[in-house]
Design an enzyme around this catalytic site. Structure first.
Site, PDB file in Angstrom:
ATOM      1  N   LYS A 153       0.811  -1.225   0.000  1.00 31.18           N
ATOM      2  CA  LYS A 153       0.000   0.000   0.000  1.00 31.18           C
ATOM      3  C   LYS A 153       0.843   1.272   0.000  1.00 31.18           C
ATOM      4  O   LYS A 153       0.650   2.169  -0.818  1.00 31.18           O
ATOM      5  CB  LYS A 153      -0.967   0.003   1.196  1.00 31.18           C
ATOM      6  CG  LYS A 153      -1.959   1.164   1.178  1.00 31.18           C
ATOM      7  CD  LYS A 153      -1.640   2.261   2.167  1.00 31.18           C
ATOM      8  CE  LYS A 153      -2.442   3.506   1.920  1.00 31.18           C
ATOM      9  NZ  LYS A 153      -2.239   4.584   2.857  1.00 31.18           N
ATOM     10  N   ASP A 185      -5.847   0.382   0.951  1.00 31.71           N
ATOM     11  CA  ASP A 185      -6.063   0.860   2.325  1.00 31.71           C
ATOM     12  C   ASP A 185      -7.447   0.419   2.802  1.00 31.71           C
ATOM     13  O   ASP A 185      -8.187  -0.218   2.053  1.00 31.71           O
ATOM     14  CB  ASP A 185      -5.903   2.387   2.404  1.00 31.71           C
ATOM     15  CG  ASP A 185      -7.137   3.099   1.902  1.00 31.71           C
ATOM     16  OD1 ASP A 185      -7.733   2.626   0.914  1.00 31.71           O
ATOM     17  OD2 ASP A 185      -7.545   4.105   2.506  1.00 31.71           O
TER      18      ASP A 185
END
Ligand SMILES: Nc1nc2[nH]c(O)nc2c(=O)[nH]1
Length: 252
Positions: A153, A185
């Site tokens: 991420k 996320d």
């Protein structure tokens, strides 16, 4: 399990949008872009501006606040805080350790910044301009330096924010490469769960190919829409009738 009706609606929305729509969302709706543009007015060195943004992106996880408020805190602080560029690492760690919105895992985050810093510190504005033309290569370099996967991420998110910084500094829009994945996320994960059990990176990768919108630009449409940090009037002013598509996404 797949919710076929919701997936059909998602495809209908994205197949009627394009990269230009994502760009408008980024520049007119995403508060992160807005606060970076504000910060640029106060930082004399473009090189420091970009380095600060990359460092901040790489510790933008496990936040105690929303991403929007975290980037506002970052922008407000560095707009007022003058410092000697040679003290960048020390000054950034001081900011992080005193921040309101990012209090978890501070030792891990500090180590991460210390690990990437020698690479970042050696980069000039010319290097950044070259990386802006080849964001996939920047992704590769950062992931190698941090021994992290290219899909993780914070690494893909750092390239997203670098793209914002590059656009602001070089005054030129270069679309994100199709090959860079969506930042997975919690906002994206929870939204994807309403549609499918498939991994968000795989699911949005397919939507990206079908709609011809790079995954990072898909993120720029979904993420601010889900954050609901816009007022309906400005959305209508920017997109006219197409703003209905954003509401459709939120309501799924
Ligand atoms: N997928 C995304 N995650 C984020 N976290 C954060 O702080 N900003 C973002 C974002 O723009 N997209």
């Amino acid at each position: 399990m797949e919710n076929l009706e919701k997936i059909r609606k998602i495809k209908e929305v994205f197949n009627s949008l394009d990269v230009n729509f994502a760009r408008e969302m980024e520049e007119n709706v995403d508060l992160q872009y807005f606060v970076l543009k504000n910060l640029k007015k106060s930082i004399k060195s473009d090189e420091i501006f970009i380095k600060l943004i990359l460092i901040n992106s790489l510790v933008s996880y496990q936040l105690g606040t929303t991403g929007e408020l975290w980037w506002k805190e970052f922008s407000d602080y560095w707009s007022k805080h003058d410092f000697e560029p040679s003290n960048l690492l020390k000054e950034y760690i001081k900011f992080l350790r005193g921040s309101k919105g990012n209090k978890r895992l501070l030792d891990t985050k500090t180590k991460r910044i210390e690990k990437i810093f020698p690479f970042l510190n050696g980069l000039t504005i010319q290097n950044f301009e070259d990386y802006y033309q080849n964001m996939e290569y920047l992704l590769l370099k950062i992931s190698k330096e941090l021994n992290s996967k290219k899909e993780s991420k914070t690494i893909v998110f750092a390239v997203k924010m670098f793209g914002y910084a590059g656009r602001i500094v070089f005054n030129k829009f270069i679309p994100y490469p199709m090959e860079i994945q969506i930042p997975k996320d919690s906002r994206i994960e929870n939204y994807t769960k309403k549609l499918t059990d498939e991994d968000p990176v795989v699911f949005w990768g397919k939507i990206s190919k079908e709609s011809n919108i790079p995954p990072l630009h898909l993120d720029s449409i979904i993420w601010p829409a889900l954050g609901r940090n816009f007022d309906n009037k400005s959305l209508l002013n920017t997109f006219g009738k197409k703003s209905e598509l954003v509401f459709k996404l939120v309501d799924i």
